[in-house]
Design a protein around this motif. Sequence first.
Motif, PDB file in Angstrom:
ATOM      1  N   PRO A 284       0.837  -1.208   0.000  1.00  0.00           N
ATOM      2  CA  PRO A 284       0.000   0.000   0.000  1.00  0.00           C
ATOM      3  C   PRO A 284       0.871   1.257   0.000  1.00  0.00           C
ATOM      4  CG  PRO A 284      -0.781  -1.583   1.616  1.00  0.00           C
ATOM      5  CD  PRO A 284       0.538  -2.097   1.146  1.00  0.00           C
ATOM      6  N   PHE A 285       0.401   2.248  -0.736  1.00  0.00           N
ATOM      7  CA  PHE A 285       1.163   3.495  -0.821  1.00  0.00           C
ATOM      8  C   PHE A 285       0.196   4.672  -0.986  1.00  0.00           C
ATOM      9  CE2 PHE A 285       3.078   6.788  -3.576  1.00  0.00           C
ATOM     10  CZ  PHE A 285       4.022   7.269  -2.669  1.00  0.00           C
ATOM     11  N   THR A 286       0.507   5.753  -0.273  1.00  0.00           N
ATOM     12  CA  THR A 286      -0.280   6.984  -0.369  1.00  0.00           C
ATOM     13  C   THR A 286       0.614   8.119  -0.831  1.00  0.00           C
ATOM     14  OG1 THR A 286      -1.779   6.306   1.414  1.00  0.00           O
ATOM     15  CG2 THR A 286      -1.686   8.659   0.881  1.00  0.00           C
ATOM     16  N   HIS A 287       0.208   8.769  -1.906  1.00  0.00           N
ATOM     17  CA  HIS A 287       0.924   9.954  -2.379  1.00  0.00           C
ATOM     18  C   HIS A 287       0.061  11.166  -2.057  1.00  0.00           C
ATOM     19  CE1 HIS A 287       2.993  12.875  -4.857  1.00  0.00           C
ATOM     20  NE2 HIS A 287       3.944  11.983  -5.113  1.00  0.00           N
ATOM     21  N   PRO A 288       0.520  12.043  -1.175  1.00  0.00           N
ATOM     22  CA  PRO A 288      -0.363  13.102  -0.659  1.00  0.00           C
ATOM     23  C   PRO A 288      -0.536  14.302  -1.579  1.00  0.00           C
ATOM     24  CG  PRO A 288       1.787  13.256   0.368  1.00  0.00           C
ATOM     25  CD  PRO A 288       1.831  12.031  -0.495  1.00  0.00           C
ATOM     26  N   LYS A 289       0.326  14.462  -2.603  1.00  0.00           N
ATOM     27  CA  LYS A 289       0.295  15.712  -3.370  1.00  0.00           C
ATOM     28  C   LYS A 289      -0.166  15.564  -4.816  1.00  0.00           C
ATOM     29  CE  LYS A 289       3.801  18.179  -0.692  1.00  0.00           C
ATOM     30  NZ  LYS A 289       5.037  19.003  -0.756  1.00  0.00           N
ATOM     31  N   LEU A 290      -0.247  14.363  -5.326  1.00  0.00           N
ATOM     32  CA  LEU A 290      -0.593  14.190  -6.733  1.00  0.00           C
ATOM     33  C   LEU A 290      -2.024  14.681  -6.995  1.00  0.00           C
ATOM     34  CD1 LEU A 290       0.755  13.064  -9.311  1.00  0.00           C
ATOM     35  CD2 LEU A 290      -0.589  10.989  -8.967  1.00  0.00           C
ATOM     36  N   GLU A 291      -2.161  15.637  -7.918  1.00  0.00           N
ATOM     37  CA  GLU A 291      -3.457  16.216  -8.241  1.00  0.00           C
ATOM     38  C   GLU A 291      -3.980  15.779  -9.607  1.00  0.00           C
ATOM     39  OE1 GLU A 291      -3.350  20.419  -7.948  1.00  0.00           O
ATOM     40  OE2 GLU A 291      -2.569  20.452  -5.896  1.00  0.00           O
ATOM     41  N   SER A 292      -3.085  15.493 -10.531  1.00  0.00           N
ATOM     42  CA  SER A 292      -3.496  15.157 -11.894  1.00  0.00           C
ATOM     43  C   SER A 292      -2.761  13.896 -12.346  1.00  0.00           C
ATOM     44  CB  SER A 292      -3.181  16.317 -12.846  1.00  0.00           C
ATOM     45  OG  SER A 292      -3.448  15.952 -14.180  1.00  0.00           O
ATOM     46  N   LEU A 293      -3.530  12.899 -12.811  1.00  0.00           N
ATOM     47  CA  LEU A 293      -2.956  11.641 -13.270  1.00  0.00           C
ATOM     48  C   LEU A 293      -3.590  11.281 -14.605  1.00  0.00           C
ATOM     49  CD1 LEU A 293      -1.179   9.134 -12.831  1.00  0.00           C
ATOM     50  CD2 LEU A 293      -3.088   8.120 -11.548  1.00  0.00           C
ATOM     51  N   ARG A 294      -2.753  11.106 -15.635  1.00  0.00           N
ATOM     52  CA  ARG A 294      -3.219  10.726 -16.962  1.00  0.00           C
ATOM     53  C   ARG A 294      -2.518   9.450 -17.387  1.00  0.00           C
ATOM     54  NH1 ARG A 294      -3.709  16.222 -16.635  1.00  0.00           N
ATOM     55  NH2 ARG A 294      -5.499  17.166 -17.715  1.00  0.00           N
ATOM     56  N   LEU A 295      -3.302   8.411 -17.648  1.00  0.00           N
ATOM     57  CA  LEU A 295      -2.772   7.092 -17.987  1.00  0.00           C
ATOM     58  C   LEU A 295      -3.274   6.695 -19.379  1.00  0.00           C
ATOM     59  CD1 LEU A 295      -3.435   5.316 -14.567  1.00  0.00           C
ATOM     60  CD2 LEU A 295      -1.274   6.310 -15.362  1.00  0.00           C
ATOM     61  N   TYR A 296      -2.335   6.369 -20.253  1.00  0.00           N
ATOM     62  CA  TYR A 296      -2.664   5.971 -21.616  1.00  0.00           C
ATOM     63  C   TYR A 296      -2.152   4.548 -21.841  1.00  0.00           C
ATOM     64  CZ  TYR A 296      -3.424  10.966 -22.256  1.00  0.00           C
ATOM     65  OH  TYR A 296      -3.873  12.249 -22.131  1.00  0.00           O
ATOM     66  N   GLY A 297      -3.068   3.626 -22.079  1.00  0.00           N
ATOM     67  CA  GLY A 297      -2.692   2.237 -22.219  1.00  0.00           C
ATOM     68  C   GLY A 297      -2.646   1.778 -23.665  1.00  0.00           C
ATOM     69  N   ASN A 298      -2.346   0.495 -23.830  1.00  0.00           N
ATOM     70  CA  ASN A 298      -2.331  -0.151 -25.144  1.00  0.00           C
ATOM     71  C   ASN A 298      -3.018  -1.503 -25.004  1.00  0.00           C
ATOM     72  OD1 ASN A 298      -1.799  -1.441 -27.583  1.00  0.00           O
ATOM     73  ND2 ASN A 298       0.248  -0.551 -27.767  1.00  0.00           N
ATOM     74  N   PRO A 299      -4.314  -1.606 -25.358  1.00  0.00           N
ATOM     75  CA  PRO A 299      -5.067  -2.844 -25.121  1.00  0.00           C
ATOM     76  C   PRO A 299      -4.566  -4.020 -25.934  1.00  0.00           C
ATOM     77  CG  PRO A 299      -6.335  -1.296 -26.444  1.00  0.00           C
ATOM     78  CD  PRO A 299      -5.120  -0.560 -25.971  1.00  0.00           C
ATOM     79  N   TRP A 300      -3.775  -3.768 -26.961  1.00  0.00           N
ATOM     80  CA  TRP A 300      -3.235  -4.868 -27.757  1.00  0.00           C
ATOM     81  C   TRP A 300      -2.012  -5.487 -27.081  1.00  0.00           C
ATOM     82  CZ3 TRP A 300      -5.302  -0.460 -29.719  1.00  0.00           C
ATOM     83  CH2 TRP A 300      -6.409  -0.614 -30.545  1.00  0.00           C
ATOM     84  N   ILE A 301      -1.423  -4.782 -26.121  1.00  0.00           N
ATOM     85  CA  ILE A 301      -0.293  -5.333 -25.360  1.00  0.00           C
ATOM     86  C   ILE A 301      -0.765  -5.904 -24.030  1.00  0.00           C
ATOM     87  CG2 ILE A 301       1.887  -4.756 -24.222  1.00  0.00           C
ATOM     88  CD1 ILE A 301       2.358  -2.645 -26.307  1.00  0.00           C
ATOM     89  N   CYS A 302      -1.612  -5.164 -23.343  1.00  0.00           N
ATOM     90  CA  CYS A 302      -2.102  -5.598 -22.034  1.00  0.00           C
ATOM     91  C   CYS A 302      -3.537  -5.129 -21.859  1.00  0.00           C
ATOM     92  CB  CYS A 302      -1.205  -5.034 -20.920  1.00  0.00           C
ATOM     93  SG  CYS A 302      -1.742  -5.489 -19.259  1.00  0.00           S
ATOM     94  N   ARG A 303      -4.439  -6.067 -21.609  1.00  0.00           N
ATOM     95  CA  ARG A 303      -5.862  -5.731 -21.511  1.00  0.00           C
ATOM     96  C   ARG A 303      -6.269  -5.383 -20.079  1.00  0.00           C
ATOM     97  NH1 ARG A 303      -9.193  -6.798 -25.497  1.00  0.00           N
ATOM     98  NH2 ARG A 303     -10.922  -7.183 -24.052  1.00  0.00           N
ATOM     99  N   GLU A 304      -5.420  -5.646 -19.087  1.00  0.00           N
ATOM    100  CA  GLU A 304      -5.778  -5.364 -17.701  1.00  0.00           C
ATOM    101  C   GLU A 304      -4.622  -4.668 -16.981  1.00  0.00           C
ATOM    102  OE1 GLU A 304      -6.774  -9.105 -16.026  1.00  0.00           O
ATOM    103  OE2 GLU A 304      -8.660  -9.296 -17.115  1.00  0.00           O
TER     104      GLU A 304
END
Length: 373
Positions: free
Chosen positions: A271-291
């Motif tokens: 478990p980990f808590t990051h107290p300051k992160l306000e904006s998170l943008r995640l861009y995946g590739n479903p052809w490489i990893c679906r989960e």
Amino acid sequence: MLDLETPYSRAALLNPNHCAIELEDQSIDAIITERRQQLDTVLCEISDLETIMDGIQTLHRQVLEKKNKLIESINSHERLRLALWRLPTEILSHIFVSCLPEDKYLLPASRLPPILLTRICRRWREVAVGTPGLWCRLRLAVEHNDWQKRAFCYDAWLKRTQDHPLSLALRCYDNWTPLVQSLLRPYIHRISSLDIDFQRVEQPECVFKDFSALQELIIPNPITFKLLSSFAPFEISIDRQDAFLHLLRLCPNLSSLTNHVAFFQNKSLKPFTHPKLESLRLYGNPWICREPLWGMFSALSLPNLRVLHVWNTSTWPHEEFKMFLERSACPLESLVFGGIVITTVEQRVEYVALVPLLQVVVRNTGRTSICDK
């Protein structure tokens, strides 16, 4: 010149009493007709000359107006130059900062500010060089072409920032990470924003040692993510969720993170808590990893998160994300699903019920739908 002599004019001169007598060789009427024709010609010539004179006068007036405008421009610029010379350094510095391009990162080009400002006069150069705010944004390219010249230019630029925070875009096109390390080592503790992209790097090496001031991080490709091995004694691999969490641990001041992810699920995550992160943008590739995100939201807490964008991650861990929201109790304002992300309307309604003022946006198939309270 016209020759106006006639036999009558000579006869009149010799005998004024007989000036009206017609001579045999030429009649008076013919002479008068000829003179009138000549007069018409002269009148036309006079009219033409008057037209030309009017044109010359108009041209003369226009030239005089140009002269006056040039004199006025010279005088106004002279006054402006004197006024600029009298401006306090603080005001001139503020004007220079306003002259910077709106680009997030600046190119060190002589035709563009801030370098252009150093080429006007000696005082402008002194003020520009002494204004750190002009030099805190920089785009660096590390490649074979003229590296020594580039490095000298980059170092001279960065030295002018004094102790101000830095926003850098770093592009490394070959296996030249030792050069990057050498160049940026004196400034690494002041980098607050970093857009980092490494390409064609065969053997990643340590680039940075301390990101203590980092607040924004943009990682556009997996190769770059592997280069962040200097964050820890072990190498970080893009296919591990714990690497992503470890990255957050090592950037405690990070407020914004953009990353292209291709994570495979870890069996267990601490478990980990990051107290300051306000904006998170995640861009995946479903052809490489679906989960790519399954399991990660179970370990992660972001109590200050306000913006979350998730694109092309295929399946979505709905229950885990609900627990993440409840556990983080974050003031999330914007949740955006884009591309291939499978969620249902019912699931999105549950998120809105958990977080006050949350707006959920779905962007795919060319349409956008919004779910909020």
